[in-house]
Design an enzyme around this catalytic site. Sequence first.
Site, PDB file in Angstrom:
ATOM      1  N   CYS A 172      62.687  32.286  80.411  1.00  0.00           N
ATOM      2  CA  CYS A 172      62.457  31.889  79.028  1.00  0.00           C
ATOM      3  C   CYS A 172      62.931  32.925  78.017  1.00  0.00           C
ATOM      4  O   CYS A 172      62.913  32.665  76.814  1.00  0.00           O
ATOM      5  CB  CYS A 172      60.979  31.607  78.802  1.00  0.00           C
ATOM      6  SG  CYS A 172      60.211  30.649  80.108  1.00  0.00           S
ATOM      7  N   HIS A 312      56.416  34.223  70.560  1.00  0.00           N
ATOM      8  CA  HIS A 312      56.707  33.419  71.756  1.00  0.00           C
ATOM      9  C   HIS A 312      55.791  32.201  71.742  1.00  0.00           C
ATOM     10  O   HIS A 312      56.242  31.099  72.042  1.00  0.00           O
ATOM     11  CB  HIS A 312      56.509  34.273  73.008  1.00  0.00           C
ATOM     12  CG  HIS A 312      56.949  33.604  74.262  1.00  0.00           C
ATOM     13  ND1 HIS A 312      58.214  33.077  74.422  1.00  0.00           N
ATOM     14  CD2 HIS A 312      56.295  33.379  75.443  1.00  0.00           C
ATOM     15  CE1 HIS A 312      58.335  32.547  75.626  1.00  0.00           C
ATOM     16  NE2 HIS A 312      57.177  32.712  76.259  1.00  0.00           N
ATOM     17  N   GLU A 323      49.725  37.989  73.482  1.00  0.00           N
ATOM     18  CA  GLU A 323      50.699  38.303  72.439  1.00  0.00           C
ATOM     19  C   GLU A 323      49.995  38.789  71.175  1.00  0.00           C
ATOM     20  O   GLU A 323      50.468  39.718  70.507  1.00  0.00           O
ATOM     21  CB  GLU A 323      51.564  37.080  72.137  1.00  0.00           C
ATOM     22  CG  GLU A 323      52.728  37.377  71.208  1.00  0.00           C
ATOM     23  CD  GLU A 323      53.727  36.247  71.100  1.00  0.00           C
ATOM     24  OE1 GLU A 323      54.818  36.466  70.532  1.00  0.00           O
ATOM     25  OE2 GLU A 323      53.426  35.121  71.574  1.00  0.00           O
ATOM     26  N   LYS A 342      57.467  26.760  68.411  1.00  0.00           N
ATOM     27  CA  LYS A 342      57.263  25.883  69.576  1.00  0.00           C
ATOM     28  C   LYS A 342      56.256  24.783  69.264  1.00  0.00           C
ATOM     29  O   LYS A 342      56.253  23.734  69.921  1.00  0.00           O
ATOM     30  CB  LYS A 342      56.797  26.694  70.783  1.00  0.00           C
ATOM     31  CG  LYS A 342      57.883  27.544  71.438  1.00  0.00           C
ATOM     32  CD  LYS A 342      57.369  28.195  72.715  1.00  0.00           C
ATOM     33  CE  LYS A 342      58.441  29.023  73.411  1.00  0.00           C
ATOM     34  NZ  LYS A 342      58.720  30.300  72.722  1.00  0.00           N
ATOM     35  N   HIS A 347      58.883  23.899  74.093  1.00  0.00           N
ATOM     36  CA  HIS A 347      59.427  25.078  74.776  1.00  0.00           C
ATOM     37  C   HIS A 347      60.744  24.694  75.446  1.00  0.00           C
ATOM     38  O   HIS A 347      60.763  23.905  76.383  1.00  0.00           O
ATOM     39  CB  HIS A 347      58.412  25.566  75.819  1.00  0.00           C
ATOM     40  CG  HIS A 347      58.702  26.942  76.343  1.00  0.00           C
ATOM     41  ND1 HIS A 347      59.962  27.514  76.332  1.00  0.00           N
ATOM     42  CD2 HIS A 347      57.876  27.874  76.922  1.00  0.00           C
ATOM     43  CE1 HIS A 347      59.901  28.716  76.865  1.00  0.00           C
ATOM     44  NE2 HIS A 347      58.649  28.961  77.217  1.00  0.00           N
ATOM     45  N   PHE A 406      59.036  33.646  82.331  1.00  0.00           N
ATOM     46  CA  PHE A 406      58.439  33.629  83.658  1.00  0.00           C
ATOM     47  C   PHE A 406      58.917  34.853  84.441  1.00  0.00           C
ATOM     48  O   PHE A 406      60.061  35.276  84.342  1.00  0.00           O
ATOM     49  CB  PHE A 406      58.846  32.362  84.411  1.00  0.00           C
ATOM     50  CG  PHE A 406      58.264  31.099  83.844  1.00  0.00           C
ATOM     51  CD1 PHE A 406      56.898  30.952  83.688  1.00  0.00           C
ATOM     52  CD2 PHE A 406      59.082  30.052  83.464  1.00  0.00           C
ATOM     53  CE1 PHE A 406      56.357  29.788  83.169  1.00  0.00           C
ATOM     54  CE2 PHE A 406      58.557  28.886  82.941  1.00  0.00           C
ATOM     55  CZ  PHE A 406      57.195  28.753  82.789  1.00  0.00           C
TER      56      PHE A 406
END
Length: 421
Positions: A172, A312, A323, A342, A347, A406
């Site tokens: 990602c 993110h 985060e 997102k 995503h 990931f």
Amino acid sequence: MKPDHSVFVTGMGIVSAFGTDLDIFWQKLCAGESAIKPLAFGDNGALPVKYAAQIDFDALVAGNSAHLPAAGMTEKRGVMGMIAAAKALEDAGLNPSPLSDNRIGIYGCSGVSELSEDDRHQWRKCDKNTLFGLRHHLSPYSGLRCGNDGMVTAIARRFSLSGPAMNVNAACAGGAHAIGLACQSIKRQETSIMLAGGADSVLNLHALVGLKLLGATAITEKWSDRLCRPFDKNRSGLVAGEGGAFLVLESEESALRRGAKIYAEIKGYGASLDAHKLTAPDPAGLGAENAIRQAIRDSGLRPEQIDYINAHGTSTPLNDALETAVIKRVFGSQPPLVSSTKSMLGHWIAAAGAIEAVATILTVKNQFILPTINLETPDPRCDLDYVPQQGRAAPVQNAITNSFGFGGINSCLVIGGYDGK
């Protein structure tokens, strides 16, 4: 000759569920419109994932055939990437027909090849001789026809790009890594113009089941198309999207010589690895923190000079709380405004960092911070100003965009405004 260390964005192209027009894309994000809808899928009744930000692929191909080669096409991700790349070249004032005598390079990310269920069924039931005989009947968009580098090499061939070319595999964080690495190529004076970005789609049975088994996707139908809820107490997992985004990156000397329009400057790039595990981030967030600090250090700025963070923000319980904690550590008692696009776009996996870089560049250019929609119930662990529900006009000279993938692969870009000097 003195090395040129400034890298400017002089063109952008996108393919999204909102279409391919950059202005319309921006307007819809500013309005807080969601691209996430019920997933149209052949066997959706058996699939626990019910919502996604999905593109009408047939309409996309029909409306953009001029950007696609007559033969030798890669599969779905490659189509989206090629259209986005063509539009970025157009936007930069570079002829999207095959370019001659150029050293334009391309760094891209396109994730895992998509295999349709028809492909998989044929593959499983056939011996090798029979399968070899079926090669002439495969769809030109089949994942069996290309490897992970298919998109990058197809775009390079289509536009005769003879500069550095690389496909980045970084989960990602791949799209943002491609942009950062392309900037470094320009700074090393390997070339003066680079295409950088990515395209991806996980809207197929194999990928969605895999994400479900990893525990990454939201499967509840309680919130319907408001399912993607970054930083909300009731978030339950990512909601997939698909699309492509490419930037034209250019050295200062090249951009000024061409009289190119300049959107923004890519000021810094940071990369790190958690070295922890595939399915969860480092519990202390050290990898993410290292990427952010490195990007800011690379930009020559101080943390207090960052005005906005495109998070993110995956809508997963682990990422959003972690985060938030990392942002607090890096920025102290007065962190920047934060939002997650997102919440509207879903995503895009390998291409997420690319489209979020586009959104961040437009934020800096237009001095408007996009909202985090569906943030209705505060989570005590997520207590920053995430610009909930409605966007906000605000001065933004410098911003960062985070991409945490990931396996703990992290990247961060610092994007600054261009003052015309």
